[in-house]
Motif scaffolding. Structure first.
Motif, short mmCIF file in Angstrom:
data_model
loop_
_atom_site.label_atom_id
_atom_site.label_comp_id
_atom_site.label_asym_id
_atom_site.label_seq_id
_atom_site.Cartn_x
_atom_site.Cartn_y
_atom_site.Cartn_z
N GLU A 15 98.88 -31.72 36.99
CA GLU A 15 97.57 -30.94 37.45
C GLU A 15 96.87 -30.35 36.10
O GLU A 15 97.48 -30.57 34.96
CB GLU A 15 97.90 -29.43 38.03
CG GLU A 15 98.71 -28.54 37.05
CD GLU A 15 99.64 -27.45 37.72
OE1 GLU A 15 99.24 -27.19 39.00
OE2 GLU A 15 100.72 -26.86 37.23
N ILE A 16 95.56 -30.23 35.88
CA ILE A 16 95.09 -29.50 34.91
C ILE A 16 94.86 -27.83 34.98
O ILE A 16 94.09 -27.52 35.57
CB ILE A 16 93.63 -30.11 34.78
CG1 ILE A 16 93.68 -31.75 34.45
CG2 ILE A 16 92.87 -29.62 33.47
CD1 ILE A 16 92.61 -32.29 34.23
N GLY A 17 95.75 -27.43 33.96
CA GLY A 17 95.64 -26.10 33.96
C GLY A 17 97.17 -25.53 34.06
O GLY A 17 98.29 -26.34 34.35
N MET A 18 97.38 -23.96 34.02
CA MET A 18 98.53 -23.39 34.34
C MET A 18 99.80 -24.26 33.63
O MET A 18 100.88 -24.23 33.87
CB MET A 18 98.86 -23.70 35.73
CG MET A 18 99.91 -22.56 36.31
SD MET A 18 100.36 -22.89 38.17
CE MET A 18 101.62 -24.33 38.04
N ASN A 19 99.46 -24.41 32.12
CA ASN A 19 100.65 -24.99 31.18
C ASN A 19 101.71 -24.13 30.93
O ASN A 19 101.49 -22.80 30.52
CB ASN A 19 99.71 -25.52 29.95
CG ASN A 19 98.67 -26.33 30.25
OD1 ASN A 19 99.15 -27.59 30.09
ND2 ASN A 19 97.51 -26.00 30.39
N ALA A 20 102.86 -24.54 31.21
CA ALA A 20 104.07 -23.92 30.73
C ALA A 20 105.08 -25.02 30.59
O ALA A 20 105.65 -25.85 31.53
CB ALA A 20 104.43 -23.15 31.64
N TYR A 21 105.51 -25.17 29.24
CA TYR A 21 106.58 -26.18 29.12
C TYR A 21 107.64 -25.73 28.49
O TYR A 21 107.55 -24.74 27.74
CB TYR A 21 105.84 -27.34 27.85
CG TYR A 21 104.42 -27.90 28.64
CD1 TYR A 21 104.58 -28.84 29.57
CD2 TYR A 21 103.36 -27.43 28.16
CE1 TYR A 21 103.22 -29.39 29.99
CE2 TYR A 21 101.99 -27.53 28.82
CZ TYR A 21 102.19 -28.75 29.79
OH TYR A 21 100.94 -29.35 30.12
N VAL A 22 109.03 -26.26 28.39
CA VAL A 22 110.25 -25.90 27.98
C VAL A 22 110.75 -27.27 27.25
O VAL A 22 110.84 -28.32 27.71
CB VAL A 22 111.27 -25.56 29.06
CG1 VAL A 22 112.51 -24.98 28.37
CG2 VAL A 22 110.38 -24.37 29.89
#
Length: 557
Positions: A15-22
């Motif tokens: 998706e484009i948006g709502m970025n959250a990475y670990v």
């Protein structure tokens, strides 16, 4: 137990948006973790009616809270920092970012009644932030907001470059230019780059990206050519574009008026943090309303059709006492984010009805993207020469195309969407697990989960309407035959041309008169039967099965 290096997207991958990475490093299941970005996306009336913001579910992060070392924010766009104030108290970890981003991040925490002290401001490379087994540097990179940064994440298993959002712009007007010499230096350190996690937004655009500086002359020519009041909208966070628009207005002999809270905030923070030192002077809406129309230029919020933004309110009539009139001009100096087309077109048509001339930036004359196009992505691959490519920040088709580009150049790549745990310890990435990557919704002032049923029920009511049925049972457990029925969101009359509410009441009267004592004594049985009858009648009459609320009132003996 051997240590491993993992990558886990919780938002922004697929998706484009709502970025959250670990990212994690350590023994399997005990890795120390860092979180990169906590962003939002926006709801729509089709899939999330009434929802204000959507963000990645933090359930997995909360379950592993004791393993999280820190949160890093790459830049201040809402899809990267917008959830920080809403979710920080669930994680309670230090937040690392640069000054401009940090100033806005602190505001977000303060708005939610949280201490801004969690935000720690850092200078760019060569400064290093140590977080457990990770050593992180902020590297300036050009984008459509000041002080965007890629992250160099050094780990015992090798160097990761997390690109954040970026473009290759040597003259970005505001903010730092892309520096190929610096990146060549970075690629040659620490044994080379093991992993590149890279922005994929514009992978299908086959033309090299264009510089922000190229817009100055077209914008000036546009403003000079307009006979009456000129209004323009762009992303409030694009301080470079705001500056270019304002400078074009001043050069054309106009006074500049900024309309919209977020736009005023961005320019204020940019000046306070030293990102911009020479933004043109502006006037108040009251002053703008008193000047001749050909001496005013408005720069307003609402480039994506947001209903409450200044653009939408001007299109509906007025905003802070200012009205647009026939012969005025309105410029969209922006692209339309997929999903926002209807809202933007609605505003364009409303302006057209007033007689306002509408112009847009879709042909590139008045807008350039903040994301790297395909040739630029390939140039970055060639410059950094990563062993592994992890496409991110894109819908599935973007990630897949980007991965294929990498493979064609001999770079090991994989399509990893939200929830995929990717082992990047070895020479090739491998999906080794999946975690639940749900969503959290800001609904008014309350955070709700995807499985709470609120959105599902709202969609059902929006699609099929709602009926309230009230049943009274007397002291001797005899139901009154006259149930009260109140439909909402349904046609008043159906195929028989009789009031639907009266038909439901008639059918319910028959049921209540013949109901046996065992059914009447059980609220659940009454409720199920009433709901079934109500839906049968409405389906026969108007072809809808509404949501039904049954209220059973029992009179005390």
């Amino acid at each position: 137990m051997s240590d491993r290096l993992i990558y886990l997207p919780l938002g922004g991958a697929g998706e484009i948006g709502m970025n959250a990475y670990v990212y994690g490093y350590g023994p399997k299941g005990k890795e120390r973790l860092i979180v990169v970005d906590l962003g939002v996306t926006f709801g729509d009336m089709d899939t999330t009616p009434g929802v204000d913001l959507i963000m990645a579910d933090t359930a997995w992060l909360q379950a592993n809270k004791d393993r999280i070392e820190a949160i890093f924010i790459t830049h201040a766009h809402e899809d990267h920092v917008g959830a920080l104030g809403l979710l920080w108290d669930r994680l309670e970890k230090p937040v690392h970012c640069r000054k401009f981003t940090g100033t806005l991040a602190k505001m977000k925490l303060e708005e939610r009644g949280l201490s801004p002290d969690a935000v720690r401001i850092h200078e760019p490379r060569p400064d290093v932030v140590e977080a457990g087994p990770f050593k992180v540097q902020f590297v300036p990179i050009s984008h459509s907001i000041p002080e965007s940064s890629a992250l160099i994440i050094d780990t015992p298993a090798g160097r990761i470059v997390h690109s954040g959002d970026f473009k290759l712009d040597g003259t970005p007007v505001v903010g730092e230019a892309f520096d190929p010499i610096l990146w060549h230096e970075i690629a040659g350190e620490a044994g080379g780059i093991k992993v590149l996690a890279c922005d994929s937004t514009n992978v299908f655009n086959l033309h090299p990206g264009r510089s922000e500086a190229l817009l100055a002359n077209p914008l000036l020519d546009f403003v000079m050519a307009q006979p009456n009041l000129v209004a323009a909208t762009t992303f409030a966070s694009n301080v470079a574009r705001l500056k270019s628009l304002a400078e074009a207005g001043v050069a054309a002999g106009r006074k500049i008026c900024l309309l919209g809270r977020s736009m005023r905030r961005m320019t204020q923070v940019a000046q306070e943090t030293g990102v911009v030192s020479d933004f043109p002077n502006t006037i108040s809406p009251e002053e703008a309303a008193e000047l001749p129309r050909n001496e005013v230029m408005l720069i307003v919020t609402g480039s994506q059709g947001e209903r409450r933004a200044a653009s939408a309110q001007l299109a509906r009539g007025s905003y802070l006492g200012i009205r647009l009139q026939e012969g005025d001009s309105f410029l969209f100096s922006s692209s339309v984010i997929p999903g926002n087309e209807r809202g933007v077109i609605r505003i364009m048509n409303q302006f057209s009805e007033i007689g306002v001339d509408v112009f847009d930036g879709q042909d590139g004359t008045f807008h350039v993207s903040g994301h790297a196009n395909r040739p630029d992505l390939e140039a970055v691959h060639d410059l950094l020469k990563p062993a592994i490519l992890l496409p991110m920040h894109g819908e599935h088709m973007h990630l897949r195309e980007h991965a294929e580009i990498g493979r064609e150049k001999g770079i090991a790549s994989i399509v990893a969407t939200n929830g995929a745990v990717v082992d990047i310890t070895g020479d090739r990435p491998e999906i080794v697990d999946n975690v639940e990557a749900g969503r959290i919704y800001l609904d008014g002032s309350v955070l709700i989960g995807a499985f709470d049923g609120v959105i599902r029920d709202r969609i059902r009511m929006a699609l099929n309407g709602h009926v309230t049925v009230s049943v009274i049972v007397d002291e001797e457990d005899n139901p009154f035959p006259d149930a009260w029925v109140e439909p909402m969101g349904l046609a008043e009359r159906g195929r028989s041309n009789q009031p639907v509410a009266e038909q439901i009441e008639s059918e319910l009267a028959e049921f209540l008169e013949r109901a046996d004592a065992k059914t009447v004594a059980d609220d659940k049985k009454i409720e199920d039967a009433v709901r079934k009858i109500t839906r049968q009648v409405t389906m026969e009459e108007i072809g809808k099965k509404p949501e039904v609320t049954v209220i059973i009132s029992r009179l005390a003996p």
